[in-house]
Design a protein around this motif. Sequence first.
Motif, PDB file in Angstrom:
ATOM      1  N   VAL A  26      25.718   1.557 -34.005  1.00 37.31           N
ATOM      2  CA  VAL A  26      25.758   2.754 -33.156  1.00 37.31           C
ATOM      3  C   VAL A  26      25.229   3.966 -33.927  1.00 37.31           C
ATOM      4  CG1 VAL A  26      27.274   4.405 -31.981  1.00 37.31           C
ATOM      5  CG2 VAL A  26      27.646   1.946 -31.692  1.00 37.31           C
ATOM      6  N   LEU A  27      25.698   4.130 -35.161  1.00 38.90           N
ATOM      7  CA  LEU A  27      25.265   5.269 -35.980  1.00 38.90           C
ATOM      8  C   LEU A  27      23.773   5.183 -36.295  1.00 38.90           C
ATOM      9  CD1 LEU A  27      28.349   5.290 -38.372  1.00 38.90           C
ATOM     10  CD2 LEU A  27      27.840   7.024 -36.631  1.00 38.90           C
ATOM     11  N   LYS A  28      23.282   3.955 -36.557  1.00 36.72           N
ATOM     12  CA  LYS A  28      21.841   3.776 -36.793  1.00 36.72           C
ATOM     13  C   LYS A  28      21.043   4.197 -35.567  1.00 36.72           C
ATOM     14  CE  LYS A  28      22.243  -0.243 -39.915  1.00 36.72           C
ATOM     15  NZ  LYS A  28      22.001  -1.708 -40.002  1.00 36.72           N
ATOM     16  N   SER A  29      21.526   3.822 -34.394  1.00 40.25           N
ATOM     17  CA  SER A  29      20.798   4.129 -33.155  1.00 40.25           C
ATOM     18  C   SER A  29      20.733   5.629 -32.896  1.00 40.25           C
ATOM     19  CB  SER A  29      21.454   3.425 -31.961  1.00 40.25           C
ATOM     20  OG  SER A  29      22.689   4.028 -31.608  1.00 40.25           O
ATOM     21  N   LYS A  30      21.667   6.364 -33.477  1.00 38.18           N
ATOM     22  CA  LYS A  30      21.696   7.831 -33.322  1.00 38.18           C
ATOM     23  C   LYS A  30      21.096   8.537 -34.539  1.00 38.18           C
ATOM     24  CE  LYS A  30      24.099   7.424 -29.485  1.00 38.18           C
ATOM     25  NZ  LYS A  30      23.519   7.755 -28.153  1.00 38.18           N
ATOM     26  N   ASN A  31      20.564   7.739 -35.487  1.00 37.06           N
ATOM     27  CA  ASN A  31      19.926   8.280 -36.702  1.00 37.06           C
ATOM     28  C   ASN A  31      20.871   9.110 -37.575  1.00 37.06           C
ATOM     29  OD1 ASN A  31      17.270   7.210 -36.144  1.00 37.06           O
ATOM     30  ND2 ASN A  31      17.092   8.796 -34.551  1.00 37.06           N
ATOM     31  N   VAL A  32      22.141   8.704 -37.628  1.00 36.14           N
ATOM     32  CA  VAL A  32      23.113   9.441 -38.458  1.00 36.14           C
ATOM     33  C   VAL A  32      23.917   8.502 -39.361  1.00 36.14           C
ATOM     34  CG1 VAL A  32      23.344  11.419 -36.895  1.00 36.14           C
ATOM     35  CG2 VAL A  32      24.823   9.413 -36.568  1.00 36.14           C
ATOM     36  N   PHE A  33      23.411   7.295 -39.587  1.00 39.82           N
ATOM     37  CA  PHE A  33      24.172   6.324 -40.378  1.00 39.82           C
ATOM     38  C   PHE A  33      24.110   6.647 -41.862  1.00 39.82           C
ATOM     39  CE2 PHE A  33      24.273   1.838 -42.290  1.00 39.82           C
ATOM     40  CZ  PHE A  33      25.667   1.814 -42.344  1.00 39.82           C
ATOM     41  N   ASP A  34      25.282   6.849 -42.462  1.00 45.53           N
ATOM     42  CA  ASP A  34      25.402   7.018 -43.913  1.00 45.53           C
ATOM     43  C   ASP A  34      26.365   5.939 -44.405  1.00 45.53           C
ATOM     44  OD1 ASP A  34      25.841   7.677 -46.538  1.00 45.53           O
ATOM     45  OD2 ASP A  34      26.285   9.803 -46.168  1.00 45.53           O
ATOM     46  N   PRO A  35      25.836   4.879 -45.049  1.00 45.40           N
ATOM     47  CA  PRO A  35      26.684   3.759 -45.478  1.00 45.40           C
ATOM     48  C   PRO A  35      27.825   4.172 -46.405  1.00 45.40           C
ATOM     49  CG  PRO A  35      24.353   3.214 -45.710  1.00 45.40           C
ATOM     50  CD  PRO A  35      24.419   4.679 -45.409  1.00 45.40           C
ATOM     51  N   LYS A  36      27.670   5.288 -47.077  1.00 41.29           N
ATOM     52  CA  LYS A  36      28.701   5.736 -48.012  1.00 41.29           C
ATOM     53  C   LYS A  36      29.915   6.325 -47.293  1.00 41.29           C
ATOM     54  CE  LYS A  36      25.597   6.773 -51.863  1.00 41.29           C
ATOM     55  NZ  LYS A  36      25.160   7.812 -52.839  1.00 41.29           N
ATOM     56  N   ARG A  37      29.775   6.550 -45.985  1.00 43.94           N
ATOM     57  CA  ARG A  37      30.845   7.222 -45.235  1.00 43.94           C
ATOM     58  C   ARG A  37      31.493   6.335 -44.181  1.00 43.94           C
ATOM     59  NH1 ARG A  37      30.843  13.057 -45.675  1.00 43.94           N
ATOM     60  NH2 ARG A  37      29.438  13.632 -47.372  1.00 43.94           N
ATOM     61  N   LEU A  38      31.123   5.064 -44.159  1.00 46.55           N
ATOM     62  CA  LEU A  38      31.709   4.131 -43.195  1.00 46.55           C
ATOM     63  C   LEU A  38      32.485   3.052 -43.933  1.00 46.55           C
ATOM     64  CD1 LEU A  38      31.984   2.996 -40.282  1.00 46.55           C
ATOM     65  CD2 LEU A  38      29.847   1.730 -40.712  1.00 46.55           C
ATOM     66  N   PHE A  39      33.765   2.904 -43.577  1.00 47.27           N
ATOM     67  CA  PHE A  39      34.643   1.970 -44.284  1.00 47.27           C
ATOM     68  C   PHE A  39      35.435   1.105 -43.303  1.00 47.27           C
ATOM     69  CE2 PHE A  39      34.241   5.888 -46.700  1.00 47.27           C
ATOM     70  CZ  PHE A  39      33.913   5.445 -47.977  1.00 47.27           C
ATOM     71  N   GLY A  40      35.526  -0.176 -43.604  1.00 45.96           N
ATOM     72  CA  GLY A  40      36.487  -1.035 -42.928  1.00 45.96           C
ATOM     73  C   GLY A  40      37.748  -1.062 -43.785  1.00 45.96           C
ATOM     74  N   VAL A  41      38.877  -0.754 -43.181  1.00 48.82           N
ATOM     75  CA  VAL A  41      40.130  -0.670 -43.941  1.00 48.82           C
ATOM     76  C   VAL A  41      40.716  -2.070 -44.114  1.00 48.82           C
ATOM     77  CG1 VAL A  41      42.440   0.323 -44.059  1.00 48.82           C
ATOM     78  CG2 VAL A  41      40.552   1.665 -43.087  1.00 48.82           C
ATOM     79  N   THR A  42      40.629  -2.595 -45.329  1.00 47.85           N
ATOM     80  CA  THR A  42      41.200  -3.907 -45.656  1.00 47.85           C
ATOM     81  C   THR A  42      42.411  -3.754 -46.578  1.00 47.85           C
ATOM     82  OG1 THR A  42      39.663  -4.133 -47.518  1.00 47.85           O
ATOM     83  CG2 THR A  42      38.970  -5.060 -45.411  1.00 47.85           C
ATOM     84  N   THR A  43      42.914  -2.564 -46.665  1.00 45.68           N
ATOM     85  CA  THR A  43      44.004  -2.252 -47.597  1.00 45.68           C
ATOM     86  C   THR A  43      45.266  -3.053 -47.316  1.00 45.68           C
ATOM     87  OG1 THR A  43      43.086  -0.015 -47.649  1.00 45.68           O
ATOM     88  CG2 THR A  43      45.222  -0.333 -48.703  1.00 45.68           C
ATOM     89  N   LEU A  44      45.486  -3.441 -46.065  1.00 40.68           N
ATOM     90  CA  LEU A  44      46.699  -4.210 -45.754  1.00 40.68           C
ATOM     91  C   LEU A  44      46.699  -5.542 -46.500  1.00 40.68           C
ATOM     92  CD1 LEU A  44      49.356  -4.566 -44.312  1.00 40.68           C
ATOM     93  CD2 LEU A  44      48.100  -5.295 -42.260  1.00 40.68           C
ATOM     94  N   ASP A  45      45.521  -6.130 -46.679  1.00 42.69           N
ATOM     95  CA  ASP A  45      45.440  -7.387 -47.425  1.00 42.69           C
ATOM     96  C   ASP A  45      45.814  -7.169 -48.897  1.00 42.69           C
ATOM     97  OD1 ASP A  45      44.407  -8.448 -45.031  1.00 42.69           O
ATOM     98  OD2 ASP A  45      42.388  -7.805 -45.600  1.00 42.69           O
ATOM     99  N   VAL A  46      45.433  -6.017 -49.429  1.00 42.24           N
ATOM    100  CA  VAL A  46      45.788  -5.655 -50.806  1.00 42.24           C
ATOM    101  C   VAL A  46      47.293  -5.423 -50.907  1.00 42.24           C
ATOM    102  CG1 VAL A  46      45.425  -3.986 -52.666  1.00 42.24           C
ATOM    103  CG2 VAL A  46      43.517  -4.607 -51.161  1.00 42.24           C
TER     104      VAL A  46
END
Length: 330
Positions: A132-152
Motif C-alpha cells: 500500500v505504501l509503495k503504491s502511494k510512493n511513501v514506503f520507507d522500510p526503516k519505518r515499518l515494523f511487524g511486532v513479534t515481541t510477544l514471541d520474545v
Amino acid sequence: MVKAVVLGASGGIGQPLSLLLKICPLIDELSLYDVVNTPGVTADLAHISSRAKTTGYLPNGDGLKLTLTGADIVVIPAGIPRKPGMTRDDLFKINAGIVRDLVTGIAEYCPKAFILIISNPVNSTVPIAAEVLKSKNVFDPKRLFGVTTLDVVRSETFVAEIIGESDPQTLKIPVVGGHSGETIVPLLSQAKPSVQIPADKLDALVNRVQYGGDEVVKAKDGAGSATLSMAYAGFRFAEKILKAVRGEKGIIEPTYVYLPGVEGGAEIAKATGVEYFSVPVELGTNGAEKAYNPLTDTNDYEKKLLEAAMKGLKGNIEKGVDFIKNPPAK
C-alpha cells in the motif's frame, strides 16, 4: 511533542495497549481510533493523571484523518481476534482488508510515522502495508515494523520457568522468522546469558513458544485470545522505538521487517530466500538502522526449524503481496 496513535483502540488488545501508552512519559498526545466505542475508552483513559493528552475518534466526520494527522508513531492492533479452532490464516481475508484501509490513511495523513503492525496474520499484513505504501510512493522500510515481541516475551518467560530464573527480563533470547506457528524460531543457543535446556524439554519448549497463542485461546474457553500479553508486547516494542528516536543507543530488538530496505538485511534475504523476516534490528532516530544476521551461528536443531519457517513464510508473504496486487472481488 510526540503523538502516538492506536488504530483499533477499543478492542481486546487496543484497550490495554492504550492504557500502557497513556501512562508512558515519552508520549505527549495519544489519539485513539476504532469503529465503535472509542469515545468511551477515550473518556475513561482521559481521567488518568499522566502526561499524555487523550483524544478519540470514530470513522464519521473525518475521524481517521483527525486521528492520524501529526502522528509520530502508529500502532495497529485492529482486526478480529482468533476464536477456538481458528488459525491465523483464517483471519486473513477480514484483517487484510482492515490493514489495507488503515495504512491507506497513514499514507495520506502521516506518511513519515513509524508504523507498528500487530494485526494478524503479521507474516502477511506487513507485506500488505508495504505494498500500500509503495503504491502511494511513501514506503520507507526503516519505518515499518511487524511486532513479534510477544514471541520474545514468551521465550523469556518459558525459559525462565525451566531454568529457575526469577526475573525473565534478564534473559535475551533472539526469536527469528515470522509470527505464527512453525515460522517462529527461538534461537535458544544464542541466549544471553547462555542457558541449558534439558534435551527432554526442548521440543515442548519450542512448541510452546510457537503455539503459545493456542494455549491462551483454550484457557479463555472461547472468550478471547492473547490480548493482555500482546498489549504488553506491543507497548514494549513501541517504547523501544520511542527511546531510540530520542537518541538512546544500543537498542536491539527482534522485529519483522522488509530486509532489502534495512542495512545488513540484503544478506539475510539472500540466505533465507524471503524479503520479510524477523531478526534482531538496531533501532535509531530513523527507525530500523541495522539488521543483524543470527543465522550463521545456529545449531543443527535450529537449522531444521528455520527450514520449516522459511517455507511457511514464503507462502504467507506471497499471499499478502497478492492481496494488494490482485485484490479479491468484492
